[in-house]
Structure formats: C-alpha cells, structure tokens
Design a protein around this motif. Structure first.
Motif, mmCIF file in Angstrom:
data_model
loop_
_atom_site.group_PDB
_atom_site.id
_atom_site.type_symbol
_atom_site.label_atom_id
_atom_site.label_comp_id
_atom_site.label_asym_id
_atom_site.label_seq_id
_atom_site.Cartn_x
_atom_site.Cartn_y
_atom_site.Cartn_z
ATOM 1 N N ASN A 180 0.811 -1.215 0.000
ATOM 2 C CA ASN A 180 0.000 0.000 0.000
ATOM 3 C C ASN A 180 0.843 1.264 0.000
ATOM 4 O OD1 ASN A 180 -2.422 -1.277 -0.129
ATOM 5 N ND2 ASN A 180 -2.988 -0.996 2.010
ATOM 6 N N GLY A 181 1.825 1.294 0.903
ATOM 7 C CA GLY A 181 2.642 2.497 1.025
ATOM 8 C C GLY A 181 3.405 2.797 -0.249
ATOM 9 N N GLU A 182 4.011 1.776 -0.821
ATOM 10 C CA GLU A 182 4.773 1.964 -2.057
ATOM 11 C C GLU A 182 3.853 2.336 -3.217
ATOM 12 O OE1 GLU A 182 6.468 -1.891 -1.907
ATOM 13 O OE2 GLU A 182 8.418 -1.171 -1.221
ATOM 14 N N ALA A 183 2.638 1.743 -3.237
ATOM 15 C CA ALA A 183 1.687 2.059 -4.299
ATOM 16 C C ALA A 183 1.271 3.522 -4.238
ATOM 17 C CB ALA A 183 0.456 1.153 -4.183
ATOM 18 N N TYR A 188 1.203 8.768 -6.484
ATOM 19 C CA TYR A 188 1.344 10.228 -6.299
ATOM 20 C C TYR A 188 2.225 10.823 -7.394
ATOM 21 C CZ TYR A 188 2.787 14.691 -4.312
ATOM 22 O OH TYR A 188 3.064 16.023 -4.129
ATOM 23 N N HIS A 189 3.338 10.169 -7.678
ATOM 24 C CA HIS A 189 4.251 10.706 -8.682
ATOM 25 C C HIS A 189 3.680 10.562 -10.092
ATOM 26 C CE1 HIS A 189 7.550 11.915 -6.113
ATOM 27 N NE2 HIS A 189 7.321 10.839 -5.395
ATOM 28 N N LEU A 190 2.877 9.534 -10.346
ATOM 29 C CA LEU A 190 2.179 9.444 -11.635
ATOM 30 C C LEU A 190 1.232 10.625 -11.800
ATOM 31 C CD1 LEU A 190 1.255 5.641 -11.885
ATOM 32 C CD2 LEU A 190 2.787 6.898 -13.409
ATOM 33 N N TRP A 191 0.502 10.939 -10.739
ATOM 34 C CA TRP A 191 -0.442 12.064 -10.785
ATOM 35 C C TRP A 191 0.291 13.381 -10.966
ATOM 36 C CZ3 TRP A 191 -1.161 15.690 -6.555
ATOM 37 C CH2 TRP A 191 -2.165 16.625 -6.791
ATOM 38 N N HIS A 380 -7.830 9.100 -10.104
ATOM 39 C CA HIS A 380 -8.622 7.945 -9.667
ATOM 40 C C HIS A 380 -7.724 6.880 -9.038
ATOM 41 C CE1 HIS A 380 -11.725 4.877 -9.590
ATOM 42 N NE2 HIS A 380 -10.925 4.066 -10.273
ATOM 43 N N ILE A 381 -6.573 6.615 -9.688
ATOM 44 C CA ILE A 381 -5.637 5.629 -9.142
ATOM 45 C C ILE A 381 -5.177 6.045 -7.756
ATOM 46 C CG2 ILE A 381 -3.313 4.680 -9.416
ATOM 47 C CD1 ILE A 381 -3.785 4.758 -12.460
ATOM 48 N N TYR A 382 -4.808 7.335 -7.605
ATOM 49 C CA TYR A 382 -4.307 7.791 -6.298
ATOM 50 C C TYR A 382 -5.388 7.672 -5.231
ATOM 51 C CZ TYR A 382 -2.226 10.608 -2.641
ATOM 52 O OH TYR A 382 -1.723 11.025 -1.434
ATOM 53 N N THR A 383 -6.611 8.099 -5.539
ATOM 54 C CA THR A 383 -7.667 8.042 -4.520
ATOM 55 C C THR A 383 -7.937 6.608 -4.074
ATOM 56 O OG1 THR A 383 -9.367 8.035 -6.263
ATOM 57 C CG2 THR A 383 -8.771 10.164 -5.316
ATOM 58 N N CYS A 384 -7.843 5.669 -5.017
ATOM 59 C CA CYS A 384 -8.086 4.258 -4.659
ATOM 60 C C CYS A 384 -7.012 3.735 -3.709
ATOM 61 C CB CYS A 384 -8.143 3.398 -5.920
ATOM 62 S SG CYS A 384 -9.613 3.664 -6.938
ATOM 63 N N VAL A 385 -5.740 3.940 -4.072
ATOM 64 C CA VAL A 385 -4.672 3.388 -3.230
ATOM 65 C C VAL A 385 -4.546 4.180 -1.921
ATOM 66 C CG1 VAL A 385 -3.400 2.374 -5.149
ATOM 67 C CG2 VAL A 385 -2.911 4.727 -4.481
ATOM 68 N N THR A 431 0.002 13.714 -0.710
ATOM 69 C CA THR A 431 1.453 13.592 -0.624
ATOM 70 C C THR A 431 1.859 12.187 -1.050
ATOM 71 O OG1 THR A 431 1.633 12.710 1.644
ATOM 72 C CG2 THR A 431 1.405 15.115 1.404
ATOM 73 N N ALA A 432 3.165 11.977 -1.143
ATOM 74 C CA ALA A 432 3.672 10.651 -1.505
ATOM 75 C C ALA A 432 3.489 9.645 -0.380
ATOM 76 C CB ALA A 432 5.149 10.745 -1.877
ATOM 77 N N THR A 433 3.092 10.105 0.808
ATOM 78 C CA THR A 433 2.842 9.194 1.931
ATOM 79 C C THR A 433 1.351 9.068 2.230
ATOM 80 O OG1 THR A 433 3.141 11.018 3.506
ATOM 81 C CG2 THR A 433 5.073 9.679 2.995
#
Length: 591
Positions: A180-183, A188-191, A380-385, A431-433
């Motif tokens: 989860n954390g790495e995802a 975040y960086h993709l976004w 969408h990807i960020y909100t899911c993970v 954030t990335a975290t």
C-alpha cells in the motif's frame, strides 16, 4: 548507532568523551552533575538551535562532535548536499563561539545546520527535557504507525519494484496490502507527472504562438536547404579540393601514366625487357623462375596503376561553374550549422525536433484533452490506493492504541490514548505518503477530553509515552515475515523517570531493555530500578579543580555498577544492605 560523543568547553564540561555500545546505555550521577547537558550536546548535533550561553565561561568556543554508523538514507542525504561519504561512519562536529557565531562540519567538510536537521531522523531521535528537537510531530507519528502496520512510506521503492507497481496501477490491477505504502508513492508521482504535463501544455497562448512562428521559420529554412545527408558537406569539400586543383592534378596523373606505361623509358617497358632476360636465365638456373614470375606480377601492377591514373585524368572536369556552385552550397550549409548545430546531423535532428513541436502545437487541443484524461485517470488511481492505505492505517491504529494505552498505564500513568487517522482528501493535502493526518491523542486525567500529546504531556510524561509507543510498535507490530521499516538508530530519553518509583520504575527499565533489543537507546535516569537494566553504564560526576567546576564521564566496570546502584538506593553512604540489594537488582535484570 551512536559510537562516540565528545564535548569541549560546553557549559560546565571542560573535556568529556563517551564511547557508547549497542543496547541500553544508561547515564547516572548526582543531581546537577551534567547528565542532561550531554543530551543537550547531542541535540545540538541533531540541528537544535545554539546560543553563546553554551560556551564554557572563559573559553572562546564550545565544540561538540559525535560519530555515528552510517545508513543508506544518511548517505543519500550527504550526496544530495555535496558532502563526501567516507567509509561506514559519519562524523558530525559543531562549533559555537562566545560571540554567538557557529560552524558545522560533516566528515570534516563545511556544512549547514539544515543538513544536520535532514540527517537527524536517520541517526537519532532526542527526547530532551526541552523537547524542542525531534518533537513528536505528525511525520513522526505517521512513521510509528506505519512501522507498526508494516507500511513502507519512508523511502521510494527500488526502481524495479516501482516499475512493476506502476504497470499494475496503470492496468488497474490489485496490489498486495503490504505494498500500500509503495503504491501510494508511485501513484502520487504518476499524478504529479500528469499534472505537470497538462500545465506545460496550458502555457500562455501568446508565447505559444510566438514560438510557433519561430519554429515554422526554422523548419522551413532547414527543409528548403534540402540536405542530402549528414556527410554532404564533407563530400562537397572533397569535390571542391579536386576542382580547385584540377590542372595540377591532371598534370600529375598524366605524368605518372607516361612514366609507368606510355613513355619511351616507361617502367612497364623496362620491366618487360628485364623479364625477358630473367626468362632466359630461368632456362638454365631454376632459382630464377620465381623471380621471373614476381617481375611479371610487378609489370601487371604497373599497367593497372597507369590505367587508373589515366582514367582519373580524363575524368577531371575543370569547371569554374561547378566550383562556384559548390562554394555557394557549402556557405549555405555553414550558415545552418552555425544556427542549428555543429554538424549536419545535428541540423537534421533539430529540424525533426521543431517539426515535432509544431505537430504538438497543431494538435494541441487533442493533446490537452488527452493530458486531462491522464490526470483524471491518475487521480482515480491515487484516490483508490490512498483510501486503501487509510483503511490499513485505521485498522492498525485501533490495535496500536490499545497496546500503547496498556504500556503507558504500566509506567505510573493513568491515561486514555487514541491514534486518530483523519483522511484529508482535498488535493492540497495529497502527498507521496498518503492524505492521512495522523495524530496521537491522550487524556492524562479521568473525565478530561482527549487532546494532542504536546498540549497535555509534560517532558517526563512525553518520554514515557514515547517509550511505551515504541515498545508497542516493536513488540506488537508485523511478524518476522513482513518487511521492517528502519527507525532512527539511536533513541535518547532524558529524565524519563520523573514522578515514578517502585514497580513502575522497574517496568520502565524492563521496557527500555526490551526496546534496546532492536535499536540503541541512551537514557538519563535517577532511579536504581532503571539503572540496573543497562548494557553499558556511564557515571557523570562533577568535580572542582583549580577553582573551576568540571563535569566528567566514564563507563563503569561491572564491579563498579553495584556501587553506583547502591548509591542511588541509599544516597551518599553506601551500606552493606544497599550493596546487596543492588547486586540482587543487577542479577535480576540480567535474567
């Protein structure tokens, strides 16, 4: 871990050196001996604010230094700040002058306090009485919860792992919970990349049109030149050299042909005569057969060369018109190279680049629409993970708060404790975290509302809460099969025993010992119940010499520890009873 700490002309310390080991390092001594001063010296090396008050009276400057074992994270910080990494250790040194000015050195290279503060989380977390440095801020609280849950959010995943996660996220495939954390980091960086690409396409319209005009002119100039290849200039230079020296080349070629074949005394004629003589010799002397054959080959070679140079001479075209045409063409190519590249290859590549840029501008509306879709997809990807990460943190927060509350109450405190995970889903909090605001809340008196730690806990209570939390994380976190997250190598607790005694003090000592099984711990204490648990025991003493007070530190030998624990039990006079009791305490702590 912390290997060595030195202080010179610091407060009441003239010169003191302490060499620490793994496990639990305890510092004891009479009240006012300077135990907390050593903790403050270490805090200074972790980036704490310095004032001239720390300089010993009469000295020009105070110097504190320490040696830590290095970590991968610390090495990355040093490299990012242009500081060389030397071996497996990091040397920190800080000087404070009586005038208030200071200097920082890392590995004997000049540095700044800012770099010390960057290094601090990698090397040590200091819980001093002032509790200003290494305060239990939101990042520290998140780090503890994530360590407890086995969530990796502290550092970027390895490139190979990041690529695998990126591919799965873009394909909308599920990931393991422990990723989860790495995802979240990758998402975040993709976004962010998608947002930056969209912003780049949405630059000022006037600037975009101005650049389009420039690129159109440049592309037209390069296309109009109709460059035949990246070696056209070299080929033309070679042809130019021939045309510029046509008469000289024709004369040389024809003269060579005459001397080789056409002239009366040509080499071919002479070789033919010589060959006839050798053929005659060969009839009577066999050894001349080979020589005659070699001479025949030489004659054939001369004839070939003569034919080649004659053909070259006949094809020389001494055309002034062609020479002028070549010179004009080379001048054009030189202008292009001065403007667009050192070579024709670079000119051609530049033309392709501006053509691509113009295509992007011409297709700008379609590209903006595509970029907006990428932003939406990555949002969408960020909100899911991030939501998955919130759920993982929330479930683990419930476990951690129960364990921590029990541990805190074992340390002579009666509290209610909660770990609050509050998702902040607005994009300014991404954030990335993750998007979670994590905060530890505590009520130290019955009936009182839960409030943030810094608003409730005193210095001593904060240290005990931190101790209980860290023990809970180490003992109640993920199993051995899960990946662990590195905490600071060295934990420092100053006066953790304020307001406790008896069995509570013994519980504190046992918890310190348990925590020290996983990382180095330094602790200043007044209680013999805690002192008995140390792996290394240091005595801080204050003496007077030549009318000046000075603080000394030395590591106690095993037989000396019983005397110090006995002194802590009975005061200035050590009795047989207190000595036997001290020996029993030390023996019990080892078991």
């Amino acid at each position: 871990m912390l290997l060595e700490l030195r202080a010179e002309n610091y407060a009441v310390i003239d010169h003191a050196v302490a060499t620490f080991g793994g496990g639990l390092n305890l510092l004891t001594g009479e009240t006012g001996a300077g135990k907390s001063i050593l903790v403050d010296a270490l805090a200074l090396l972790m980036g704490e604010r310095a004032t001239s008050d720390v300089v010993r009276h009469g000295a020009e400057k105070a110097v504190v230094s320490c040696v830590f074992e290095t970590t991968a994270g610390a090495e990355s910080i040093l490299e990012a700040n242009g500081i060389d990494v030397e071996g497996t250790e990091i040397l920190l040194r800080r000087e404070v002058s009586s005038g208030g000015k200071g200097r920082v050195f890392i590995n004997n290279q000049p540095a700044t306090v800012g770099v010390l503060r960057q290094l601090a989380p990698e090397l040590a977390l200091v819980h001093a009485q002032s509790e200003t440095l290494g305060a239990f801020d939101q990042a520290q609280q998140r780090g503890l919860l994530d360590r407890f849950a086995g969530i990796h959010t502290q550092n970027a995943p390895a490139p190979e792992a990041a690529q695998r996660i990126r591919e799965r996220l873009l394909a909308h495939k599920d990931l393991d919970k422990e990723q989860n954390g790495e995802a979240v980091f990758v998402a975040y960086h993709l976004w962010r990349q998608a947002r930056e690409a969209l912003d780049a396409l949405s630059t000022d319209e006037q600037e975009r049109l101005r650049m389009a005009d420039l690129w159109s002119f440049q592309r037209g100039e390069i296309l109009d030149a109709a460059i035949t290849g990246d070696t056209e200039d070299d080929d033309l230079e070679a042809e130019k050299r021939v045309l510029s020296n046509a008469e000289k080349l024709y004369t040389a070629a024809m003269s060579a042909s005459d001397l080789l074949y056409e002239g009366e005394a040509a080499a071919a004629t002479l070789l033919t005569s010589a060959q006839k003589q050798l053929d005659e010799l060969a009839k009577f002397e066999p050894k001349f057969v080979e020589h005659a054959s070699q001479l025949a080959n030489a004659r054939a070679t001369v004839e070939d060369i003569s034919s080649t140079v004659r053909d070259y001479a006949e094809n020389i075209n001494a055309s002034p018109e062609r020479l002028a045409e070549i010179e004009d063409r080379l001048a054009l190519l030189d202008r292009l190279k001065r403007k667009y590249g050192r070579t024709l290859l670079e000119v051609i590549q530049y033309g392709e680049e501006v053509t691509q840029k113009l295509a992007e501008i011409e297709n700008r509306d379609a590209m903006i629409a595509e970029a907006k879709q990428r932003v939406a997809d990555t949002e969408h990807i960020y909100t899911c993970v991030a939501q998955d990460l919130t759920e993982t943190r929330t479930s683990n927060a419930r476990r951690l708060e129960k364990l921590a509350e029990q541990q805190i109450n074992d340390l002579a405190m009666t509290v209610k404790f909660r770990v609050e995970v509050a998702p902040q889903k607005e994009q300014q909090f991404w954030t990335a975290t993750g998007w979670d605001h994590i905060e530890c809340l505590i009520a130290t008196n019955a009936g009182e509302p839960l409030k943030p730690l810094e608003e409730i806990a005193s210095g001593g209570e904060m240290s005990r809460v931190m101790l209980a939390l860290k023990v809970s994380v180490e003992e109640g976190g993920p199993g051995k099969t899960k990946r662990r997250i590195a905490l600071p190598r060295t934990l420092v607790f100053d006066e953790i025993d304020i307001g406790i005694g008896g069995r509570a003090a013994e519980a504190v000592g046992a918890k310190l010992k348990s925590l020290a099984a996983h990382q180095q711990v330094l602790c200043v204490t007044h209680l013999p119940q805690i002192a008995a648990f140390g792996n290394q025991h240091f005595l801080i003493s204050k003496t007077e010499k030549a009318g000046r007070t000075r603080t000394d530190i030395r590591q106690l030998k095993e037989e000396e520890r019983a005397l110090e624990v006995a002194r802590m039990l009975s005061g200035a006079t050590v009795t047989e009873t207190s000595l036997r009791h001290a020996e029993q305490m030390l023996k019990a702590s080892r078991s």
